[in-house]
Design a protein around this motif. Sequence first.
Motif, mmCIF file in Angstrom:
data_model
loop_
_atom_site.group_PDB
_atom_site.id
_atom_site.type_symbol
_atom_site.label_atom_id
_atom_site.label_comp_id
_atom_site.label_asym_id
_atom_site.label_seq_id
_atom_site.Cartn_x
_atom_site.Cartn_y
_atom_site.Cartn_z
ATOM 1 N N ALA A 142 -40.124 -13.429 26.466
ATOM 2 C CA ALA A 142 -41.186 -13.346 27.468
ATOM 3 C C ALA A 142 -40.878 -14.176 28.706
ATOM 4 O O ALA A 142 -41.339 -13.854 29.805
ATOM 5 N N LEU A 143 -40.095 -15.223 28.567
ATOM 6 C CA LEU A 143 -39.781 -16.112 29.691
ATOM 7 C C LEU A 143 -38.540 -15.696 30.461
ATOM 8 O O LEU A 143 -38.397 -16.039 31.648
ATOM 9 N N GLN A 144 -37.644 -15.003 29.828
ATOM 10 C CA GLN A 144 -36.353 -14.697 30.430
ATOM 11 C C GLN A 144 -36.428 -13.457 31.321
ATOM 12 O O GLN A 144 -37.336 -12.644 31.170
ATOM 13 N N PRO A 145 -35.473 -13.328 32.280
ATOM 14 C CA PRO A 145 -34.338 -14.224 32.526
ATOM 15 C C PRO A 145 -34.620 -15.370 33.488
ATOM 16 O O PRO A 145 -33.795 -16.267 33.655
ATOM 17 N N SER A 146 -35.795 -15.373 34.152
ATOM 18 C CA SER A 146 -36.016 -16.352 35.228
ATOM 19 C C SER A 146 -36.085 -17.784 34.718
ATOM 20 O O SER A 146 -35.722 -18.719 35.434
ATOM 21 N N HIS A 147 -36.544 -17.990 33.498
ATOM 22 C CA HIS A 147 -36.659 -19.345 32.948
ATOM 23 C C HIS A 147 -35.317 -20.072 32.966
ATOM 24 O O HIS A 147 -35.252 -21.275 33.241
ATOM 25 N N TYR A 148 -34.256 -19.322 32.703
ATOM 26 C CA TYR A 148 -32.926 -19.923 32.551
ATOM 27 C C TYR A 148 -32.350 -20.405 33.876
ATOM 28 O O TYR A 148 -31.353 -21.113 33.898
ATOM 29 N N ARG A 149 -32.992 -20.036 34.964
ATOM 30 C CA ARG A 149 -32.500 -20.466 36.271
ATOM 31 C C ARG A 149 -32.482 -21.995 36.371
ATOM 32 O O ARG A 149 -31.550 -22.583 36.918
ATOM 33 N N ASN A 150 -33.520 -22.631 35.855
ATOM 34 C CA ASN A 150 -33.619 -24.093 35.955
ATOM 35 C C ASN A 150 -33.776 -24.804 34.620
ATOM 36 O O ASN A 150 -33.626 -26.025 34.563
ATOM 37 N N TRP A 151 -34.060 -24.054 33.554
ATOM 38 C CA TRP A 151 -34.382 -24.677 32.278
ATOM 39 C C TRP A 151 -33.400 -24.263 31.186
ATOM 40 O O TRP A 151 -32.949 -23.133 31.141
ATOM 41 N N SER A 184 -46.864 -28.397 21.527
ATOM 42 C CA SER A 184 -45.421 -28.501 21.761
ATOM 43 C C SER A 184 -45.028 -28.039 23.155
ATOM 44 O O SER A 184 -44.025 -28.509 23.707
ATOM 45 N N SER A 185 -45.798 -27.146 23.738
ATOM 46 C CA SER A 185 -45.452 -26.671 25.081
ATOM 47 C C SER A 185 -45.523 -27.780 26.109
ATOM 48 O O SER A 185 -44.882 -27.698 27.161
ATOM 49 N N SER A 186 -46.283 -28.830 25.828
ATOM 50 C CA SER A 186 -46.324 -29.976 26.735
ATOM 51 C C SER A 186 -45.157 -30.934 26.513
ATOM 52 O O SER A 186 -44.930 -31.833 27.323
ATOM 53 N N PHE A 187 -44.440 -30.768 25.425
ATOM 54 C CA PHE A 187 -43.286 -31.625 25.136
ATOM 55 C C PHE A 187 -41.965 -30.948 25.495
ATOM 56 O O PHE A 187 -40.904 -31.570 25.394
ATOM 57 N N ALA A 188 -42.027 -29.677 25.888
ATOM 58 C CA ALA A 188 -40.822 -28.848 25.993
ATOM 59 C C ALA A 188 -40.120 -29.059 27.327
ATOM 60 O O ALA A 188 -40.613 -28.631 28.370
ATOM 61 N N GLY A 189 -38.966 -29.710 27.309
ATOM 62 C CA GLY A 189 -38.200 -29.961 28.532
ATOM 63 C C GLY A 189 -36.713 -29.825 28.302
ATOM 64 O O GLY A 189 -36.259 -29.531 27.196
ATOM 65 N N GLY A 190 -35.956 -30.048 29.348
ATOM 66 C CA GLY A 190 -34.501 -29.926 29.304
ATOM 67 C C GLY A 190 -34.022 -29.010 30.400
ATOM 68 O O GLY A 190 -34.180 -27.802 30.321
ATOM 69 N N HIS A 191 -33.440 -29.581 31.476
ATOM 70 C CA HIS A 191 -33.105 -28.779 32.652
ATOM 71 C C HIS A 191 -31.628 -28.406 32.689
ATOM 72 O O HIS A 191 -30.799 -28.947 31.953
ATOM 73 N N GLN A 192 -31.331 -27.463 33.561
ATOM 74 C CA GLN A 192 -29.991 -26.882 33.622
ATOM 75 C C GLN A 192 -28.916 -27.869 34.069
ATOM 76 O O GLN A 192 -27.759 -27.729 33.672
ATOM 77 N N GLU A 193 -29.243 -28.862 34.866
ATOM 78 C CA GLU A 193 -28.205 -29.796 35.309
ATOM 79 C C GLU A 193 -27.594 -30.521 34.122
ATOM 80 O O GLU A 193 -26.381 -30.761 34.086
ATOM 81 N N ASN A 194 -28.411 -30.856 33.134
ATOM 82 C CA ASN A 194 -27.864 -31.504 31.942
ATOM 83 C C ASN A 194 -27.270 -30.505 30.962
ATOM 84 O O ASN A 194 -26.756 -30.901 29.919
ATOM 85 N N ALA A 239 -45.971 -19.881 33.521
ATOM 86 C CA ALA A 239 -46.149 -20.015 34.968
ATOM 87 C C ALA A 239 -45.387 -21.217 35.519
ATOM 88 O O ALA A 239 -44.856 -21.180 36.639
ATOM 89 N N ALA A 240 -45.319 -22.277 34.734
ATOM 90 C CA ALA A 240 -44.648 -23.492 35.193
ATOM 91 C C ALA A 240 -43.134 -23.380 35.170
ATOM 92 O O ALA A 240 -42.446 -24.094 35.910
ATOM 93 N N THR A 241 -42.591 -22.480 34.335
ATOM 94 C CA THR A 241 -41.142 -22.501 34.116
ATOM 95 C C THR A 241 -40.450 -21.160 34.322
ATOM 96 O O THR A 241 -39.251 -21.056 34.044
ATOM 97 N N SER A 242 -41.177 -20.147 34.765
ATOM 98 C CA SER A 242 -40.554 -18.844 34.982
ATOM 99 C C SER A 242 -41.309 -18.114 36.085
ATOM 100 O O SER A 242 -42.267 -18.637 36.653
ATOM 101 N N ASP A 243 -40.871 -16.909 36.392
ATOM 102 C CA ASP A 243 -41.540 -16.104 37.399
ATOM 103 C C ASP A 243 -42.769 -15.435 36.778
ATOM 104 O O ASP A 243 -42.636 -14.617 35.864
ATOM 105 N N GLY A 244 -43.959 -15.760 37.253
ATOM 106 C CA GLY A 244 -45.167 -15.163 36.716
ATOM 107 C C GLY A 244 -45.684 -15.909 35.508
ATOM 108 O O GLY A 244 -45.348 -17.074 35.272
ATOM 109 N N THR A 245 -46.495 -15.246 34.728
ATOM 110 C CA THR A 245 -47.112 -15.869 33.553
ATOM 111 C C THR A 245 -46.543 -15.336 32.243
ATOM 112 O O THR A 245 -47.152 -15.465 31.186
ATOM 113 N N GLY A 246 -45.357 -14.741 32.311
ATOM 114 C CA GLY A 246 -44.657 -14.300 31.109
ATOM 115 C C GLY A 246 -44.723 -12.803 30.896
ATOM 116 O O GLY A 246 -45.763 -12.179 31.108
ATOM 117 N N ASN A 247 -43.597 -12.232 30.491
ATOM 118 C CA ASN A 247 -43.535 -10.800 30.171
ATOM 119 C C ASN A 247 -43.846 -10.646 28.681
ATOM 120 O O ASN A 247 -42.951 -10.468 27.848
#
Length: 455
Positions: A142-151, A184-194, A239-247
């Motif tokens: 539901a989040l991909q592919p836009s989520h992977y741009r930064n996360w 858990s959605s409030s704990f979920a992090g980890g960005h592409q630079e790392n 909405a916070a991590t991808s384009d839109g509110t999820g597919n």
Amino acid sequence: MSGNPLTILAQAAEAWQTRPLTDAVEHDTRRAVLDWFAALLPGCAEGPALALSRALATERGAGEAASYVEGQRVCARHAALMNGTASHTVEFDDIFRDGGYHPGSPTIAAALAVAQAEGASAEAFHRAVIGGYEVGCRIAMALQPSHYRNWHITATVGTMGAAVSTAMLKGCNAEQIAHAIAISSSFAGGHQENLQGEGQTKPMHCGHAADAGVLAGLAAAEGVTGSPGSLDAAHGYAAATSDGTGNWEAGLAGLGDWTPISHMTFKNHGCCGHIFPTLDGIRAMQVKQPFGPEDVERIEVSGYGPTVSICDRMDVNTARDARFSVQYCTAALLHLGGVRLAAFTPEALNRADLRAFMSRVSVTEDAEIAAAYPVKRQARLKIILKSGQALEQFQPTRKGDPDDPLTDAELFEKYDELAREVLPPETADDLRKIIMTSDVLPGLLAVTPVRRSIA
């Protein structure tokens, strides 16, 4: 499928508590657990998990969960953290192709730690793994592919898969499982630079996801609640991590008809999965017309977005860099005959012939192949031999993907190779038998450190 996706996914997880397990799904689950141990064990002997163990030496806690890194029984959260980190270190963990997601490292690390802590049965553990994969993989779609741009999606969504497995093992109902996902959605992090940049943080993404997921599941089991709109609301996770509110139409498609754990990719190479089509294509070309590195003038690789953005990498200073370099992995395949652990030893990394060969490999993006990503992972190859002959290959899939899966024999071969790096052969054999045929949980193991840098 209409309705709140959080509720729908939680109900699907709850259903796995009691719905019949077919022989096929149970076997697929055992394969996933075996593959997780194959990825885990080398990372217990070297890499960032060892430093993390030293850092947390006074915080392991008392419990029955096995930290394979430390060879000790500890509290569930600590075991999940350590084992989740170790299992993502040598880049051999499984892939859910349609979501670009590695569910095993965080989900199985959490599920096994909690199952051991709770004294759960092997069946309860398997059901929790299936449920964690079900929810995590579908959120990833539901989040991909836009989520992977930064996360880093394994770091983020893995937290939710781990939370589901934990909640299931704690006997939670659908409402409580939904709260575990929301928390858990409030704990979920980890960005592409790392993920793409320097450093050793990437494996810790999975350890943190496992640990944070256990925390969320334990909290939900004791009555802590989260927002019902945590996944799809205007300020929710999608909405916070991808384009839109999820597919969610894509994420929930086929729910109840098929389950993700039966659609997994098991890695056949010890590097980034975006490099696999290139390696498989070269092997296919060598079958048609044998050639070695000394015969090659240049290799032109055309792939999809991440083939270029993540894996077009000439600056290789560590084994971690090498695992994300098309150029290095191509050179290793041709010079060493494979891209497994031996390709990333200091001796291999320092070989002048591999380094010189890397400059012969170029990487570009192919618009048609890019449009098919992430459902299809493909490559188009052109190899110019020194004789002047040009060889071409379109590689439509990857060995290990659901449409070209590893057989049990091939998976066992991979497991044996990796496990025997750090376990005596008889111990590795016994563990494989327990995972594939037994009704008891895997227990504590003593892993022998090895002298090889996998920074």
